[in-house]
Write an enzyme that holds these catalytic residues in place. Structure first.
Site, PDB file in Angstrom:
ATOM      1  N   LYS A 286      28.766  48.263  34.455  1.00  0.00           N
ATOM      2  CA  LYS A 286      29.220  48.582  33.049  1.00  0.00           C
ATOM      3  C   LYS A 286      27.973  49.005  32.472  1.00  0.00           C
ATOM      4  O   LYS A 286      27.790  49.956  31.540  1.00  0.00           O
ATOM      5  CB  LYS A 286      29.519  47.337  32.257  1.00  0.00           C
ATOM      6  CG  LYS A 286      30.024  47.625  30.929  1.00  0.00           C
ATOM      7  CD  LYS A 286      30.638  46.367  30.544  1.00  0.00           C
ATOM      8  CE  LYS A 286      31.571  46.450  29.104  1.00  0.00           C
ATOM      9  NZ  LYS A 286      31.844  45.142  28.463  1.00  0.00           N
TER      10      LYS A 286
ATOM     11  N   MET B  37      65.778  45.178  57.396  1.00  0.00           N
ATOM     12  CA  MET B  37      64.918  45.677  58.584  1.00  0.00           C
ATOM     13  C   MET B  37      64.530  44.426  59.419  1.00  0.00           C
ATOM     14  O   MET B  37      64.846  44.199  60.572  1.00  0.00           O
ATOM     15  CB  MET B  37      63.864  46.523  58.462  1.00  0.00           C
ATOM     16  CG  MET B  37      63.262  47.273  59.812  1.00  0.00           C
ATOM     17  SD  MET B  37      64.410  48.322  60.586  1.00  0.00           S
ATOM     18  CE  MET B  37      64.345  49.965  59.802  1.00  0.00           C
TER      19      MET B  37
ATOM     20  N   PHE C  94      31.449  36.758  35.839  1.00  0.00           N
ATOM     21  CA  PHE C  94      32.846  36.956  35.456  1.00  0.00           C
ATOM     22  C   PHE C  94      33.628  38.134  36.163  1.00  0.00           C
ATOM     23  O   PHE C  94      33.109  39.330  35.705  1.00  0.00           O
ATOM     24  CB  PHE C  94      33.227  36.557  34.020  1.00  0.00           C
ATOM     25  CG  PHE C  94      34.625  36.780  33.599  1.00  0.00           C
ATOM     26  CD1 PHE C  94      35.502  35.959  33.911  1.00  0.00           C
ATOM     27  CD2 PHE C  94      35.220  37.966  32.781  1.00  0.00           C
ATOM     28  CE1 PHE C  94      36.753  35.918  33.604  1.00  0.00           C
ATOM     29  CE2 PHE C  94      36.357  37.812  32.385  1.00  0.00           C
ATOM     30  CZ  PHE C  94      37.221  37.064  33.160  1.00  0.00           C
ATOM     31  N   GLN C  95      34.520  38.137  36.616  1.00  0.00           N
ATOM     32  CA  GLN C  95      35.295  39.236  37.312  1.00  0.00           C
ATOM     33  C   GLN C  95      34.458  40.089  38.078  1.00  0.00           C
ATOM     34  O   GLN C  95      34.575  41.277  38.198  1.00  0.00           O
ATOM     35  CB  GLN C  95      35.726  40.003  36.281  1.00  0.00           C
ATOM     36  CG  GLN C  95      37.163  39.505  35.496  1.00  0.00           C
ATOM     37  CD  GLN C  95      38.079  40.252  34.669  1.00  0.00           C
ATOM     38  OE1 GLN C  95      37.667  41.186  33.944  1.00  0.00           O
ATOM     39  NE2 GLN C  95      39.316  39.611  34.553  1.00  0.00           N
TER      40      GLN C  95
ATOM     41  N   GLU D  63      47.481  47.139  38.848  1.00  0.00           N
ATOM     42  CA  GLU D  63      46.647  48.133  39.321  1.00  0.00           C
ATOM     43  C   GLU D  63      47.371  48.735  40.744  1.00  0.00           C
ATOM     44  O   GLU D  63      47.064  49.763  41.188  1.00  0.00           O
ATOM     45  CB  GLU D  63      45.278  47.586  39.716  1.00  0.00           C
ATOM     46  CG  GLU D  63      44.337  47.462  38.335  1.00  0.00           C
ATOM     47  CD  GLU D  63      44.704  46.062  37.725  1.00  0.00           C
ATOM     48  OE1 GLU D  63      45.631  45.312  38.225  1.00  0.00           O
ATOM     49  OE2 GLU D  63      43.870  45.732  36.849  1.00  0.00           O
TER      50      GLU D  63
END
Lengths: 584, 191
Positions: free
Chosen positions: A164, A482, A114-115, A52
């Site tokens: 949802k 760097m 969940f999630q 993502e």
């Protein structure tokens, strides 16, 4: 009266109404209804990413290269938390993106489902605004409002969290025209008296300079045009931040190059010595100012910015002008012309004479080598061989990024995509894919370091799947360059964990992804290899083995003012004091 | 070398955040206390966004009060007392002002005279002389008794934060057990 539809269908309808043609996303349980709707239509293209974070950077690359709003779609929980870095990146660089995230159903929120993650809570400090939509009747209106907020005023990232059950339920669709936007209408026109005050100042200034930033790019192509007209008409020198490159053409006669920590000598000394500084859409970032106390001590300062909180945040200015860069420049030009197009010709002539002296120092000079490829040389060749092409450049973060800013020239806005404010390693590869999706025929090059590039290399799969022929130009020094440079200057050459061991064989890696791999280590082979990269019809991983210990100069050490720049290795002994060492 | 000094004083209204604040020395290091009234959309998450600004950017909150004040327009009013140098206070106002759900920001400390009030409840337990003394002092401070048992009182008092502080000081030796304070609510005087 529009007919009722499901929340999921609303999402797709609202995106269509907003003119969205591509969404970068990754499916999961909490966004399945939306994916079901995406499956059943052909207007919006979905680019399946591999992570993502990649989706959000792609949306950023898309947005920065088109001026439109980029869109990412992620699932709940880990999908949303993976989007956080990209959101923060877009916030710091003022990039308009809309992230849509799935959420557990409303009746499960707060149960550690969940999630489940508190997505609006987590993303609140890294979005311009975010919403949790608990009622389908409000969903389409909120999405339209989100687009309005993302692109209005100082642009930025927004997030809409959609449970949802809200996606399944039905409600009436709110069209774009009926969405709530009146409450957020930032002022575009600058105060005429303040603009007149600026014009008066530039008529008499002896040593003026334009200091421009990403605000010019964000204001749109017309703002860049106005800036060019203004600079040409006044004959004032102009420098730009990392974010603003391309607003004024690198080939323009008034161009001094980038300023700041790794900016050009002439740009920084002109900032230090000017008597009038006109800041156009930049924000006095600490990479620009160096030691605040000694920042451009003898100048009067004008600051044009659409965000009132940028005014006097770190540098106190004499004339603040709150408004959109394009609108303000238009008014300023009109007023300046009406007053007789006056400038201080004598003063300017002396000023340019001084600047030419600084330019003659040739601060980007480096020691060439016949045996190893100097990173600067690699970029000079890349520039020479791709100049004039329909070219877009993204970068990762580090030395290569600064060298790219120094050695590549940009003639137009929206051609240069780099993570400026947040400094996100792993930005460049996904961003290049976002750019390529928006400009399928263009040459899109990600100038990378091997360490940054590895951070999101999984997105090569996305590039392959969606036939995005992005060129990954990796300056491979087998170091975190760097970090290594700072350790050399600041930490007694103790190179703690700043080398890249166990690097993959990039050519084999390219083959594993199904794309082309090229490896070069001899300067004499460089040109042919670059041409082969350009000509190859598909993604390329270009492993350019460069000098391992090259440092990036010029450099203003942290805690130092503009007139204490380091020009090369000889200048570096014991330059950073204890106070400077605590700065980043 | 040095150009003509154009100070913030000469900048016309509309060109900056322009409050009476620009009349002061911007570089002053004096810490001042300011009462800000912030009118916001009454939506979930808005308070968290405002508070998050303060914690995220290292600003202080001395007192915070929030409630819906306009049901029809769905607006809440947040009254926040904050401290900082003049430059920091200006920055706080600008940061608040640019937030999407924020409608208005008023600095009641510089926009003219204002009234500031806070409500507090004090639980004082004691017997004998101390109990009588507590009651007597409560009368002087115009505190009301809202609960009473044989060993305790709950006093209710409205006033400036300073008045509440001094009442609390007096009650401490007389058996002060608990205090609940609402934080400051404030309005500008006049129309």
């Amino acid at each position: 009266m529009t007919k009722a539809m499901t929340g999921a269908r609303m999402v797709v309808q609202a995106l269509k109404d907003q003119g969205v043609d591509v969404v970068f996303g990754y499916p999961g349980g909490a966004v399945l209804p939306i994916y079901d709707e995406i499956f059943q239509q052909n207007d919006i293209r979905h680019i399946l990413v591999r992570h993502e974070q990649g989706a959000v950077h792609m949306a950023e690359g898309y947005a920065r290269s088109t001026g439109k709003v980029g869109v990412a779609l992620v699932t709940s929980g880990p999908g949303a938390t993976n989007a956080v870095t990209g959101l923060t990146d877009a916030l710091l660089d003022s990039i308009p993106i809309v992230v849509l995230s799935g959420q557990v159903p409303t009746f499960m929120i707060g149960t550690d489902g969940f999630q489940e993650a508190d997505t609006v809570g987590i993303t609140r400090p890294c979005t311009k605004m975010n919403w949790l939509v608990k009622d389908t009747a409000k969903l389409s209106g909120t999405i339209h409002e989100a687009f309005h907020v993302a692109r209005s005023g100082r642009p930025g990232p927004v997030l809409v969290d959609i449970p949802k059950d809200v996606q399944f339920a039905q409600a009436e669709y709110t069209p774009m025209q009926r969405a709530r936007t009146a409450h957020y209408q930032p002022r575009l026109k600058g105060d005429i008296e303040a603009i007149t005050a600026m014009v008066e100042m530039l008529e008499t200034a002896e040593r003026p300079i334009f200091y421009t930033g990403g605000g010019v790019i964000n204001s749109g192509v017309a703002a860049s045009q106005l800036l060019r007209e203004f600079v040409e008409a006044t004959g004032f020198p102009i420098t730009s931040t990392l974010m603003g490159l391309g607003a004024y053409p690198a080939s323009g006669k008034s161009w001094l190059g980038m300023l700041g920590m790794h900016g050009l000598y002439e740009a920084n000394l002109a900032m230090h010595g000017c008597d009038l500084m006109i800041n156009v859409g930049a924000r006095f970032d600490d990479r620009i100012t160096g030691r605040l106390k000694d920042f451009s001590p003898n100048s009067r300062k004008v600051h044009i910015d659409i965000d009132p909180s940028s005014i006097n945040k770190v540098i106190r200015v004499d004339v603040p002008i709150i408004g959109d860069v394009g609108h303000v420049l238009e008014d300023a030009l009109r007023i300046w012309k009406a007053r007789g197009r006056k400038v201080n010709k004598d003063g300017l002539a002396k000023w340019w004479k001084q600047i030419k002296e600084w330019q003659s120092v040739n601060c980007l000079d480096y020691k060439p080598s016949e045996k190893t490829i100097k990173p600067q040389y690699a970029l000079q060749r890349l520039e020479a061989l791709t100049k004039g092409m329909d070219r877009y450049v993204t970068t990762e973060v580090g030395q290569h990024q600064m060298w790219a800013a120094q050695f590549l020239g940009f003639e137009a806005p929206n051609r240069w995509m780099t993570s400026g404010g947040l400094g996100t390693m792993g930005y460049g590869l996904p961003a290049s894919i976002g750019v390529q999706v928006a400009h399928p025929e263009a040459l899109v090059i990600n100038v990378a370091g091997e360490a940054s590039w590895l951070m999101n290399m999984q997105e090569m799969g996305t590039a392959m799947q969606f036939r995005a022929p992005v060129k990954q130009f990796i300056l491979n020094n087998e170091r975190l360059g760097m970090v290594r440079q700072w350790q050399e200057l600041l930490h007694g050459e103790r190179y703690s964990h700043s080398w890249s061991e166990s690097l993959p064989d990039f050519v084999k890696l390219a083959e594993a992804f199904g794309c082309k791999g090229l490896k070069v280590s001899d300067p004499r082979d460089l040109d042919d290899a670059i041409m082969e990269m350009i000509r190859y019809d598909g993604p390329v991983i270009f492993d350019c083995l460069v000098e391992k210990h090259e440092n990036c100069f010029p450099m203003i050490p942290s805690g130092k003012p503009h007139n204490e720049m380091l020009l090369g290795e000889a200048d570096t002994q014991g330059v950073i004091g204890a106070k400077g060492a605590v700065l980043v | 070398m040095k150009g003509q000094n154009v100070s913030a004083l000469n900048i016309k209204r509309g060109s900056t955040s322009h409050s009476a604040y620009d009349l002061r020395d911007p570089n002053a290091e004096i810490i001042e206390s300011h009462t800000l009234a912030v009118v916001v959309d009454n939506e979930s998450g808005v308070l968290a966004r405002v508070i998050g600004l303060f914690s995220g950017r290292g600003y202080n909150i001395e007192s915070l009060t929030v409630a819906e004040t306009d049901h029809a327009r769905h607006l809440s009013r947040i009254t926040v007392v904050t401290t900082g140098t003049p430059a920091v206070i200006e920055q706080i106002k600008a940061q608040l002002g640019r937030m999407v759900p924020v409608h208005e920001v008023h600095d009641l400390t510089v926009e003219g005279p204002s009234v500031q009030r806070e409500l507090a409840l004090f639980k004082v337990a004691g017997k004998g002389e101390a109990r009588i003394e507590a009651l007597r002092l409560a009368e002087i401070f115009r505190a009301h008794v809202v609960d009473s048992t044989l060993e305790s009182f709950v006093f209710e008092m409205t006033g400036t934060p300073e008045k509440i502080d001094s009442f609390a000081e007096l009650m401490r030796p007389l058996g002060l057990k608990e205090i609940a304070r609402t934080g400051v609510a404030a309005l500008s005087r006049g129309v």
